[in-house]
Design a protein around this motif. Structure first.
Motif, PDB file in Angstrom:
ATOM      1  N   ILE A 284      36.583  -9.443  11.408  1.00 34.87           N
ATOM      2  CA  ILE A 284      37.494  -9.504  12.486  1.00 34.87           C
ATOM      3  C   ILE A 284      38.559  -8.373  12.153  1.00 34.87           C
ATOM      4  N   ASP A 285      39.100  -8.435  11.235  1.00 36.69           N
ATOM      5  CA  ASP A 285      40.261  -7.776  10.500  1.00 36.69           C
ATOM      6  C   ASP A 285      39.881  -6.090  10.559  1.00 36.69           C
ATOM      7  N   GLN A 286      38.643  -6.115   9.926  1.00 36.72           N
ATOM      8  CA  GLN A 286      37.960  -4.980   9.936  1.00 36.72           C
ATOM      9  C   GLN A 286      37.636  -4.189  11.405  1.00 36.72           C
ATOM     10  N   ALA A 287      36.997  -5.138  12.438  1.00 37.92           N
ATOM     11  CA  ALA A 287      36.952  -4.641  13.631  1.00 37.92           C
ATOM     12  C   ALA A 287      38.128  -3.969  14.213  1.00 37.92           C
ATOM     13  N   PHE A 288      39.534  -4.639  14.028  1.00 38.93           N
ATOM     14  CA  PHE A 288      40.454  -4.349  14.959  1.00 38.93           C
ATOM     15  C   PHE A 288      41.065  -3.012  13.866  1.00 38.93           C
ATOM     16  N   ASN A 289      40.872  -2.837  12.912  1.00 39.46           N
ATOM     17  CA  ASN A 289      41.220  -1.683  12.274  1.00 39.46           C
ATOM     18  C   ASN A 289      40.286  -0.626  12.147  1.00 39.46           C
ATOM     19  N   GLY A 290      39.036  -0.753  12.769  1.00 37.49           N
ATOM     20  CA  GLY A 290      38.132   0.366  13.111  1.00 37.49           C
ATOM     21  C   GLY A 290      37.122   0.485  11.798  1.00 37.49           C
ATOM     22  N   ASP A 291      37.083  -0.279  10.901  1.00 38.52           N
ATOM     23  CA  ASP A 291      36.582  -0.231   9.322  1.00 38.52           C
ATOM     24  C   ASP A 291      35.084  -0.848   9.616  1.00 38.52           C
ATOM     25  N   SER A 292      34.785  -1.706  10.500  1.00 38.13           N
ATOM     26  CA  SER A 292      33.493  -2.586  10.457  1.00 38.13           C
ATOM     27  C   SER A 292      32.266  -1.758  10.444  1.00 38.13           C
ATOM     28  N   ASN A 293      31.076  -2.314  10.201  1.00 30.73           N
ATOM     29  CA  ASN A 293      29.971  -1.600  10.287  1.00 30.73           C
ATOM     30  C   ASN A 293      29.494  -1.541  11.589  1.00 30.73           C
ATOM     31  N   ALA A 325      34.411  -9.089  18.569  1.00 31.48           N
ATOM     32  CA  ALA A 325      35.328  -8.134  18.109  1.00 31.48           C
ATOM     33  C   ALA A 325      34.810  -6.955  17.656  1.00 31.48           C
ATOM     34  N   THR A 326      33.685  -7.340  16.769  1.00 30.77           N
ATOM     35  CA  THR A 326      32.876  -5.927  16.016  1.00 30.77           C
ATOM     36  C   THR A 326      32.105  -5.268  16.999  1.00 30.77           C
ATOM     37  N   LEU A 327      31.465  -5.980  17.988  1.00 33.06           N
ATOM     38  CA  LEU A 327      30.779  -5.180  19.092  1.00 33.06           C
ATOM     39  C   LEU A 327      31.737  -4.203  19.864  1.00 33.06           C
ATOM     40  N   GLY A 328      32.905  -5.032  20.059  1.00 37.16           N
ATOM     41  CA  GLY A 328      33.879  -4.035  20.844  1.00 37.16           C
ATOM     42  C   GLY A 328      34.350  -2.720  20.011  1.00 37.16           C
ATOM     43  N   LEU A 345      39.100  -7.378  23.517  1.00 33.89           N
ATOM     44  CA  LEU A 345      38.364  -7.506  24.720  1.00 33.89           C
ATOM     45  C   LEU A 345      36.921  -8.289  24.146  1.00 33.89           C
ATOM     46  N   GLY A 346      36.487  -7.539  23.559  1.00 31.72           N
ATOM     47  CA  GLY A 346      35.215  -8.035  22.790  1.00 31.72           C
ATOM     48  C   GLY A 346      35.119  -9.830  22.232  1.00 31.72           C
ATOM     49  N   PHE A 347      36.474  -9.724  21.466  1.00 32.48           N
ATOM     50  CA  PHE A 347      36.712 -11.018  21.073  1.00 32.48           C
ATOM     51  C   PHE A 347      36.691 -12.097  22.115  1.00 32.48           C
ATOM     52  N   ILE A 348      37.286 -11.813  22.941  1.00 27.70           N
ATOM     53  CA  ILE A 348      37.158 -12.934  24.144  1.00 27.70           C
ATOM     54  C   ILE A 348      36.006 -12.871  24.972  1.00 27.70           C
ATOM     55  N   GLY A 349      35.569 -11.415  25.389  1.00 30.55           N
ATOM     56  CA  GLY A 349      34.456 -11.335  25.922  1.00 30.55           C
ATOM     57  C   GLY A 349      33.131 -12.197  25.948  1.00 30.55           C
ATOM     58  N   VAL A 350      32.731 -11.983  24.741  1.00 27.07           N
ATOM     59  CA  VAL A 350      31.539 -12.702  24.238  1.00 27.07           C
ATOM     60  C   VAL A 350      31.464 -14.092  24.265  1.00 27.07           C
TER      61      VAL A 350
END
Length: 410
Positions: A284-293, A325-328, A345-350
């Motif tokens: 989740i941290d990576q997702a918010f930082n833009g570092d996720s796969n 979060a990673t999808l968003g 938004l993805g964090f909550i949406g899914v």
């Protein structure tokens, strides 16, 4: 007449402040213990990578214990939901140690699962015990179980208002039980305060600057929300399919979990990463930082569906946060939207799509991210809910009103 009604209201207030308060205190203490021990289990797994190879054996043991001693406790969250909807079964006290030990073992050895399921189940069992002690009637029992659910959800995530609404909204699609509103809220608040008093700290995330509204932005967010809803539907349907598939071809639950754990180990080596084990909060941290796969959402979805589909214990909500979060984060560059904003938004949406609880998820978004994103959060929750199908992750959730005939065979 008015004086009598006022007296009845005061008595109602006093009674449910007492009942719900007791449930809130007990569930808050249990949740604090659970969260503290879960942190220890996670730290041990990270410190000792070899524990992963014990996953098949741990899964087999968990499933055997449920098979031998669990009886109706094996239905977990669905049992609690059924009783909150007026079922006649008992939520056994043995559910507390079974789900607690089972979830801790899942996380200790590397299963991909969440934590809210454990808290909600413990909350339901505590509420049942309190109701039995005070010999409450059938209607009051339903309300008290709702209190246990809201207390469990609230104390695990630190979101008492969302916990209140979740427990009321998750019972039946298209139906909201207003009679449980105050007791549910009071239990959620008490449980959260008690959990925090033990030094529990809930992680926070920042969406960054909220963009100014425009027709183009709204169109992009609506498209993303559709993707969130379909992803929530994929998760719930895949998990249900895997449960049926493995149950059909591997009859004994212990062997089923052993095979599931073995496949998970193989998947770790195929993916080449252990980031998708346990809660996967760093993702989740990576997702918010833009570092996720870019495909992290799909990998986490597969890991979690297989874990739960083969009989391991744990919840679904935290993995849904990770998936969302990673999808968003993956969609943000494609849509030209700020990554932290769409990750939030993805964090909550899914979550909204997979659980069929858009109001609770919307409020949870406000509790976690603030009110500046209010219209976007609500839009995402509603659209994700609309496109996720009639059935979510909870099989016992009733369908009072179908969303659309498109999903009537869902």
């Amino acid at each position: 007449m008015k004086e009598l009604e006022f007296i009845d209201l005061i008595l109602y207030f006093i009674k449910w402040s007492f009942y719900a308060g007791i449930v809130g205190v007990l569930v808050g203490c249990l949740s604090a213990f659970f969260l503290l021990t879960l942190d220890i289990a996670t730290a041990e797994r990270l410190s000792h990578p070899w524990l992963l190879f014990g996953l098949p054996f741990a899964g087999a043991l968990i499933s055997y214990l449920y098979f031998k001693f669990g009886k109706n406790a094996g239905r977990g969250n669905n049992l609690v939901i059924e009783q909150a909807n007026g079922g006649s079964e008992t939520i056994p006290k043995r559910l507390i140690p079974l789900t607690l030990i089972g979830t801790l073992a899942t996380h200790l050895f590397g299963g991909s699962a969440g934590r809210e399921g454990t808290a909600v189940q413990m909350g339901g069992s505590v509420a049942e015990a309190v109701g039995f002690f005070f010999k409450i009637n059938k209607k009051e029992r339903r309300i008290l179980i709702i209190c246990g659910m809201s207390a469990g959800f609230s104390s695990v995530f630190g979101t008492p208002i969302a916990g209140t609404l979740f427990a009321l909204e998750v019972l039946a699609l298209g139906l909201f039980r207003e009679e449980g509103l105050f007791p549910s809220l009071w239990a959620a608040l008490i449980a959260n305060w008690v959990t925090l008093s033990f030094g529990i700290v809930h992680h926070s995330y920042q969406m960054g600057a909220i963009p100014a509204v425009s027709f183009i932005l709204v169109g992009k967010i609506m498209f993303a929300a559709l993707c969130f809803g379909l992803t929530g539907r994929l998760f719930s349907r895949l998990t249900a399919f895997l449960k049926k598939f493995f149950k059909k071809w591997i009859v004994h639950p212990a062997l089923r979990s052993f095979v599931g754990g073995s496949i998970l180990i193989l998947m770790v080596f195929i993916v080449g990463s252990r980031d998708y084990l346990g809660l996967s909060l760093p993702l989740i941290d990576q997702a918010f930082n833009g570092d996720s796969n870019p495909f992290a959402f799909l990998i986490k979805l597969l890991f979690t569906s297989l874990t739960l589909g083969t009989g391991f214990q744990g919840g679904e909500v935290t993995p849904l946060f990770v998936i969302g979060a990673t999808l968003g984060s993956s969609l943000a560059p494609l849509l030209g939207i700020a990554i932290p904003f769409l990750a939030g938004l993805g964090f909550i949406g899914v979550f909204a799509g997979a659980t069929n609880t858009p109001i609770a998820c919307f409020v949870m978004g406000l509790e976690l991210f603030g009110t500046e994103s209010l219209p976007y959060l609500f839009l995402v929750c509603v659209i994700s809910y609309l496109f996720s199908g009639n059935f979510g992750i909870y099989e016992s959730q009733k369908i009072s009103i179908q969303k659309t005939k498109l999903f009537e065979e869902d």
